[in-house]
Design a protein around this motif. Sequence first.
Motif, PDB file in Angstrom:
ATOM      1  N   ASN A  16       0.825  -1.222   0.000  1.00  0.00           N
ATOM      2  CA  ASN A  16       0.000   0.000   0.000  1.00  0.00           C
ATOM      3  C   ASN A  16       0.850   1.259   0.000  1.00  0.00           C
ATOM      4  OD1 ASN A  16      -2.414  -1.285  -0.108  1.00  0.00           O
ATOM      5  ND2 ASN A  16      -2.775  -1.253   2.102  1.00  0.00           N
ATOM      6  N   LEU A  17       1.947   1.176   0.728  1.00  0.00           N
ATOM      7  CA  LEU A  17       2.839   2.323   0.783  1.00  0.00           C
ATOM      8  C   LEU A  17       3.462   2.591  -0.593  1.00  0.00           C
ATOM      9  CD1 LEU A  17       3.663   4.098   3.151  1.00  0.00           C
ATOM     10  CD2 LEU A  17       5.681   2.654   3.470  1.00  0.00           C
ATOM     11  N   ILE A  18       3.879   1.524  -1.250  1.00  0.00           N
ATOM     12  CA  ILE A  18       4.427   1.663  -2.614  1.00  0.00           C
ATOM     13  C   ILE A  18       3.358   2.292  -3.511  1.00  0.00           C
ATOM     14  CG2 ILE A  18       5.225   0.401  -4.660  1.00  0.00           C
ATOM     15  CD1 ILE A  18       7.374   0.069  -2.678  1.00  0.00           C
ATOM     16  N   SER A  19       2.143   1.796  -3.365  1.00  0.00           N
ATOM     17  CA  SER A  19       1.055   2.307  -4.194  1.00  0.00           C
ATOM     18  C   SER A  19       0.801   3.786  -3.926  1.00  0.00           C
ATOM     19  CB  SER A  19      -0.203   1.481  -3.914  1.00  0.00           C
ATOM     20  OG  SER A  19      -1.319   2.114  -4.460  1.00  0.00           O
ATOM     21  N   ALA A  79       8.397 -11.615 -12.787  1.00  0.00           N
ATOM     22  CA  ALA A  79       8.283 -10.377 -13.576  1.00  0.00           C
ATOM     23  C   ALA A  79       6.810 -10.050 -13.806  1.00  0.00           C
ATOM     24  CB  ALA A  79       9.012 -10.538 -14.907  1.00  0.00           C
ATOM     25  N   ASP A  80       6.033 -11.051 -14.143  1.00  0.00           N
ATOM     26  CA  ASP A  80       4.607 -10.800 -14.411  1.00  0.00           C
ATOM     27  C   ASP A  80       3.881 -10.289 -13.163  1.00  0.00           C
ATOM     28  OD1 ASP A  80       5.001 -11.498 -17.007  1.00  0.00           O
ATOM     29  OD2 ASP A  80       4.086 -13.486 -16.873  1.00  0.00           O
ATOM     30  N   LYS A  81       4.266 -10.828 -12.005  1.00  0.00           N
ATOM     31  CA  LYS A  81       3.650 -10.347 -10.748  1.00  0.00           C
ATOM     32  C   LYS A  81       3.951  -8.868 -10.548  1.00  0.00           C
ATOM     33  CE  LYS A  81       3.613 -14.572  -8.048  1.00  0.00           C
ATOM     34  NZ  LYS A  81       4.303 -15.361  -7.037  1.00  0.00           N
ATOM     35  N   CYS A 108       2.083  -3.252 -10.687  1.00  0.00           N
ATOM     36  CA  CYS A 108       2.293  -1.871 -11.155  1.00  0.00           C
ATOM     37  C   CYS A 108       1.131  -1.423 -12.037  1.00  0.00           C
ATOM     38  CB  CYS A 108       3.617  -1.760 -11.902  1.00  0.00           C
ATOM     39  SG  CYS A 108       5.028  -1.866 -10.787  1.00  0.00           S
ATOM     40  N   ALA A 109       0.671  -2.298 -12.899  1.00  0.00           N
ATOM     41  CA  ALA A 109      -0.445  -1.937 -13.789  1.00  0.00           C
ATOM     42  C   ALA A 109      -1.670  -1.592 -12.950  1.00  0.00           C
ATOM     43  CB  ALA A 109      -0.734  -3.067 -14.757  1.00  0.00           C
ATOM     44  N   ALA A 110      -1.925  -2.383 -11.909  1.00  0.00           N
ATOM     45  CA  ALA A 110      -3.103  -2.164 -11.071  1.00  0.00           C
ATOM     46  C   ALA A 110      -2.991  -0.880 -10.256  1.00  0.00           C
ATOM     47  CB  ALA A 110      -3.295  -3.363 -10.134  1.00  0.00           C
ATOM     48  N   ASN A 111      -1.765  -0.396 -10.072  1.00  0.00           N
ATOM     49  CA  ASN A 111      -1.558   0.780  -9.219  1.00  0.00           C
ATOM     50  C   ASN A 111      -1.031   1.991  -9.981  1.00  0.00           C
ATOM     51  OD1 ASN A 111      -2.057  -0.114  -6.264  1.00  0.00           O
ATOM     52  ND2 ASN A 111      -0.954  -1.828  -7.199  1.00  0.00           N
ATOM     53  N   ASN A 112      -1.166   1.951 -11.294  1.00  0.00           N
ATOM     54  CA  ASN A 112      -0.734   3.094 -12.114  1.00  0.00           C
ATOM     55  C   ASN A 112       0.717   3.476 -11.917  1.00  0.00           C
ATOM     56  OD1 ASN A 112      -2.771   4.006 -13.771  1.00  0.00           O
ATOM     57  ND2 ASN A 112      -3.934   4.655 -11.946  1.00  0.00           N
ATOM     58  N   ILE A 113       1.563   2.467 -11.819  1.00  0.00           N
ATOM     59  CA  ILE A 113       2.999   2.706 -11.654  1.00  0.00           C
ATOM     60  C   ILE A 113       3.682   2.260 -12.944  1.00  0.00           C
ATOM     61  CG2 ILE A 113       5.058   1.973 -10.381  1.00  0.00           C
ATOM     62  CD1 ILE A 113       3.218   1.427  -7.960  1.00  0.00           C
TER      63      ILE A 113
END
Length: 361
Positions: free
Chosen positions: A64-67, A96-98, A103-108
Amino acid sequence: MTAVGAGLVSCKDLFTNDTSITVSNASVADGTSSSLKDAARRVKKFYGSAISERDIEQDKAYANLISRECSVATTEGAFKWVVIEPSPGQFNFAPADKSINFCAANNIKLRGHTLVWHMARPDWLAYPPKLSDVERHFTAILGRYRNNKTLYSWDIVNEVVADSDKEAEDQNGLRKGVKIEYVRDVFQIAAAIDNTKEFVINDFGCEDAGWKQDKYLNLVKYLKKNDVKLDAVGLQAHMWFSKNYTWNATAFRNFLKQLKGVGVKPIITELDVIIDTPLPNTLAELDTMVADGYKRFLDVCFTEGIDTIITWGLSDKYSWLRHPDYMPKKLAGYKNFIRPLPYDDKLQPKLARKAILESFN
Ligand code: 9MR
């Protein structure tokens, strides 16, 4: 964000997971409640962290913090050769896929690190890897992620400059066995597979004037002169600060100017700040020194227009410098004085975070 209870603001609604991060009203008042990524975005920059898919899976609060804080990330291990191609031609894309899915789910947006490196290498792989191995490796990996929108940047070659003259192959100062033409060939193999992403060369120990900085600049110039697709130069920036010596900010600034002069964009890829001995007496003093190190370093970066700042982790809890394999010998026994990142091991923000935020502001 909504105010909940006395003195706390919950960021729960920002996240899909159930663990919320709380920010005190005091920090709301002095502006430190802004996330690092928002502060960066306001000045058209990106802030992010290295991420390990394992930490993100096992520690939801950390995820969550990363997000909350990051608009960019780098894979800490998922693309290293030993992980992704443990035996010749057998690929393990799961880590890598994880990372990409998170990142995709969190706009990163994500940087893939790293394709050719002398470390994290399976036993069967020579260093430098034969070009036929490089070709198979790159075809599988760059090919697979060619159309991926989250993964935008590749560390093609990592840490290829030797640490000293004695350890170098020749006058170009690259590691034993590595000719400068080899680096060119590796980049060309990559470009033939996918020339749409940002291509980066990455190295450490080039933030101060000296032999290594000269050799790195020489390599970058050679690659550009030979029409290699090289878009950015990664400066890892594992920074040491001390009461006993000073960092030559002017030399770093000149180096950044020279890089820009040859048409490459410098980016900060693995920033952390470690305090050398003699250690201060208290953690509070140490945290002040770490924050001051961040401030001094970032001030130069931002004066020279750098737009991407990535720290090598977000919390001291997961810093590589606390790992027994990497902990600097002179700090063994002082693990709690290794506090190189913006958050402490309980995921509480430190002065370092404030310094990064203020530098963006
Ligand atoms: O932080 C990484 C650590 O978890 C790994 O065990 C190690 C070996 O793969 O690599 C560390 O990351 C390094 C990075 O890939 C390249 N620059 C130096 C980093 C710190 O050692």
